[in-house]
Design a protein around this motif. Structure first.
Motif, PDB file in Angstrom:
ATOM      1  N   SER A  74      32.735  13.005  22.902  1.00 43.51           N
ATOM      2  CA  SER A  74      33.930  13.092  23.749  1.00 43.51           C
ATOM      3  C   SER A  74      34.891  11.942  23.478  1.00 43.51           C
ATOM      4  N   VAL A  75      34.351  10.735  23.358  1.00 50.27           N
ATOM      5  CA  VAL A  75      35.197   9.571  23.097  1.00 50.27           C
ATOM      6  C   VAL A  75      35.871   9.713  21.733  1.00 50.27           C
ATOM      7  N   TYR A  76      35.118  10.142  20.726  1.00 48.18           N
ATOM      8  CA  TYR A  76      35.708  10.322  19.393  1.00 48.18           C
ATOM      9  C   TYR A  76      36.877  11.307  19.450  1.00 48.18           C
ATOM     10  N   LEU A  77      36.655  12.448  20.070  1.00 51.31           N
ATOM     11  CA  LEU A  77      37.714  13.463  20.146  1.00 51.31           C
ATOM     12  C   LEU A  77      38.871  12.997  21.027  1.00 51.31           C
ATOM     13  N   GLY A  78      38.561  12.227  22.059  1.00 52.69           N
ATOM     14  CA  GLY A  78      39.615  11.692  22.907  1.00 52.69           C
ATOM     15  C   GLY A  78      40.520  10.726  22.152  1.00 52.69           C
ATOM     16  N   LEU A  79      39.932   9.963  21.262  1.00 52.27           N
ATOM     17  CA  LEU A  79      40.700   8.991  20.486  1.00 52.27           C
ATOM     18  C   LEU A  79      41.384   9.624  19.275  1.00 52.27           C
ATOM     19  N   SER A  80      40.691  10.518  18.595  1.00 55.79           N
ATOM     20  CA  SER A  80      41.184  11.047  17.318  1.00 55.79           C
ATOM     21  C   SER A  80      41.819  12.420  17.408  1.00 55.79           C
ATOM     22  N   GLY A  81      41.436  13.197  18.401  1.00 55.63           N
ATOM     23  CA  GLY A  81      41.928  14.564  18.478  1.00 55.63           C
ATOM     24  C   GLY A  81      41.295  15.426  17.404  1.00 55.63           C
ATOM     25  N   SER A  82      41.761  16.653  17.309  1.00 53.56           N
ATOM     26  CA  SER A  82      41.260  17.601  16.321  1.00 53.56           C
ATOM     27  C   SER A  82      42.334  18.652  16.109  1.00 53.56           C
ATOM     28  N   LYS A  83      42.919  18.684  14.919  1.00 49.56           N
ATOM     29  CA  LYS A  83      44.046  19.580  14.652  1.00 49.56           C
ATOM     30  C   LYS A  83      43.675  20.862  13.920  1.00 49.56           C
ATOM     31  N   LEU A  84      42.564  20.847  13.188  1.00 50.91           N
ATOM     32  CA  LEU A  84      42.198  21.997  12.360  1.00 50.91           C
ATOM     33  C   LEU A  84      41.866  23.208  13.236  1.00 50.91           C
ATOM     34  N   PHE A  85      42.555  24.311  13.012  1.00 50.61           N
ATOM     35  CA  PHE A  85      42.385  25.553  13.779  1.00 50.61           C
ATOM     36  C   PHE A  85      42.560  25.331  15.276  1.00 50.61           C
ATOM     37  N   ALA A  86      43.441  24.429  15.663  1.00 54.20           N
ATOM     38  CA  ALA A  86      43.687  24.119  17.061  1.00 54.20           C
ATOM     39  C   ALA A  86      44.963  24.813  17.531  1.00 54.20           C
ATOM     40  N   VAL A  87      44.892  25.427  18.699  1.00 54.67           N
ATOM     41  CA  VAL A  87      46.058  26.084  19.286  1.00 54.67           C
ATOM     42  C   VAL A  87      47.192  25.074  19.457  1.00 54.67           C
ATOM     43  N   ASP A  88      46.863  23.860  19.906  1.00 55.01           N
ATOM     44  CA  ASP A  88      47.876  22.814  20.072  1.00 55.01           C
ATOM     45  C   ASP A  88      48.656  22.583  18.784  1.00 55.01           C
ATOM     46  N   ASP A  89      47.943  22.466  17.685  1.00 54.09           N
ATOM     47  CA  ASP A  89      48.590  22.189  16.409  1.00 54.09           C
ATOM     48  C   ASP A  89      49.487  23.351  15.991  1.00 54.09           C
ATOM     49  N   MET A  90      49.036  24.568  16.242  1.00 54.85           N
ATOM     50  CA  MET A  90      49.842  25.746  15.894  1.00 54.85           C
ATOM     51  C   MET A  90      51.132  25.780  16.716  1.00 54.85           C
ATOM     52  N   ILE A  91      51.016  25.469  18.000  1.00 54.10           N
ATOM     53  CA  ILE A  91      52.178  25.493  18.888  1.00 54.10           C
ATOM     54  C   ILE A  91      53.153  24.373  18.522  1.00 54.10           C
ATOM     55  N   PHE A  92      52.643  23.141  18.419  1.00 55.36           N
ATOM     56  CA  PHE A  92      53.523  22.008  18.193  1.00 55.36           C
ATOM     57  C   PHE A  92      54.072  21.969  16.783  1.00 55.36           C
ATOM     58  N   ASN A  93      53.314  22.410  15.793  1.00 59.59           N
ATOM     59  CA  ASN A  93      53.855  22.473  14.436  1.00 59.59           C
ATOM     60  C   ASN A  93      54.938  23.531  14.329  1.00 59.59           C
ATOM     61  N   LYS A  94      54.780  24.639  15.060  1.00 60.55           N
ATOM     62  CA  LYS A  94      55.800  25.690  15.068  1.00 60.55           C
ATOM     63  C   LYS A  94      57.092  25.146  15.681  1.00 60.55           C
ATOM     64  N   GLU A  95      56.962  24.399  16.780  1.00 64.69           N
ATOM     65  CA  GLU A  95      58.145  23.824  17.434  1.00 64.69           C
ATOM     66  C   GLU A  95      58.829  22.815  16.523  1.00 64.69           C
ATOM     67  N   LYS A  96      58.060  21.985  15.824  1.00 67.09           N
ATOM     68  CA  LYS A  96      58.631  21.001  14.908  1.00 67.09           C
ATOM     69  C   LYS A  96      59.371  21.693  13.775  1.00 67.09           C
ATOM     70  N   THR A  97      58.782  22.778  13.257  1.00 71.14           N
ATOM     71  CA  THR A  97      59.408  23.533  12.175  1.00 71.14           C
ATOM     72  C   THR A  97      60.713  24.161  12.649  1.00 71.14           C
ATOM     73  N   GLU A  98      60.714  24.725  13.856  1.00 68.34           N
ATOM     74  CA  GLU A  98      61.911  25.347  14.409  1.00 68.34           C
ATOM     75  C   GLU A  98      63.003  24.314  14.636  1.00 68.34           C
ATOM     76  N   LEU A  99      62.625  23.111  15.093  1.00 64.65           N
ATOM     77  CA  LEU A  99      63.609  22.056  15.326  1.00 64.65           C
ATOM     78  C   LEU A  99      64.251  21.618  13.996  1.00 64.65           C
ATOM     79  N   LYS A 100      63.452  21.526  12.950  1.00 69.27           N
ATOM     80  CA  LYS A 100      63.975  21.134  11.648  1.00 69.27           C
ATOM     81  C   LYS A 100      64.918  22.194  11.087  1.00 69.27           C
ATOM     82  N   GLU A 101      64.568  23.474  11.329  1.00 66.72           N
ATOM     83  CA  GLU A 101      65.402  24.563  10.805  1.00 66.72           C
ATOM     84  C   GLU A 101      66.736  24.631  11.521  1.00 66.72           C
ATOM     85  N   THR A 102      66.783  24.319  12.819  1.00 67.50           N
ATOM     86  CA  THR A 102      68.024  24.397  13.568  1.00 67.50           C
ATOM     87  C   THR A 102      68.894  23.154  13.373  1.00 67.50           C
ATOM     88  N   ALA A 103      68.320  22.088  12.877  1.00 67.40           N
ATOM     89  CA  ALA A 103      69.085  20.840  12.697  1.00 67.40           C
ATOM     90  C   ALA A 103      69.948  20.862  11.461  1.00 67.40           C
TER      91      ALA A 103
END
Length: 140
Positions: free
Chosen positions: A111-140
């Motif tokens: 728990s401490v490891y994941l709390g400190l490092s997170g986990s992006k591989l196959f993570a819903v969070d990463d899919m959502i936030f990477n999509k938002e970052k990509t959309e922001l770059k495309e609109t800029a």
């Protein structure tokens, strides 16, 4: 980098499954009984509901990779309390009457490891936030 993410994915999913099952068992075994046991060891009975919900919903969230750092931090707190309040007196490997805290310590470390490092591989969070970052770059 990829090896670390694969390792974090394995920890995240394993931890998620373990806590999901533990939370589910608290409800299936009668959450009122768990609340009574919490009261008997000096914890407020309502905390049984809080812990069970965090374990159940948090386990699912970890499996999906949703809020990994926050969920892991909450699970780490639960494990610290479990070790100090319940398991420490039985020792590391147990005392013949009850289990020790070695398993709880492993869950705490995960728990401490994941709390400190997170986990992006196959993570819903990463899919959502990477999509938002990509959309922001495309609109800029």
């Amino acid at each position: 980098m990829m090896k670390n993410e694969i390792g974090a994915l394995i920890l995240r999913v394993t931890l998620g499954i373990i806590f999901f099952v533990h939370g589910l068992m608290k409800f299936q075994g009668g959450i009122e009984n768990v609340a009574g046991w919490f009261s008997s060891i000096g914890l407020p009975g309502f905390m049984a509901y809080v812990v069970a919900i965090i374990e159940l919903v948090g386990g699912i969230a970890l499996i999906l990779g949703l809020g990994t750092r926050i969920v892991s931090a909450l699970l780490a707190i639960i494990m610290v309390v479990a070790i100090l309040k319940v398991k420490l007196s039985a020792g590391f490997l147990g005392n013949g009457e009850s289990a020790g805290y070695e398993f709880d310590l492993a869950l705490l470390a995960m728990s401490v490891y994941l709390g400190l490092s997170g986990s992006k591989l196959f993570a819903v969070d990463d899919m959502i936030f990477n999509k938002e970052k990509t959309e922001l770059k495309e609109t800029a």
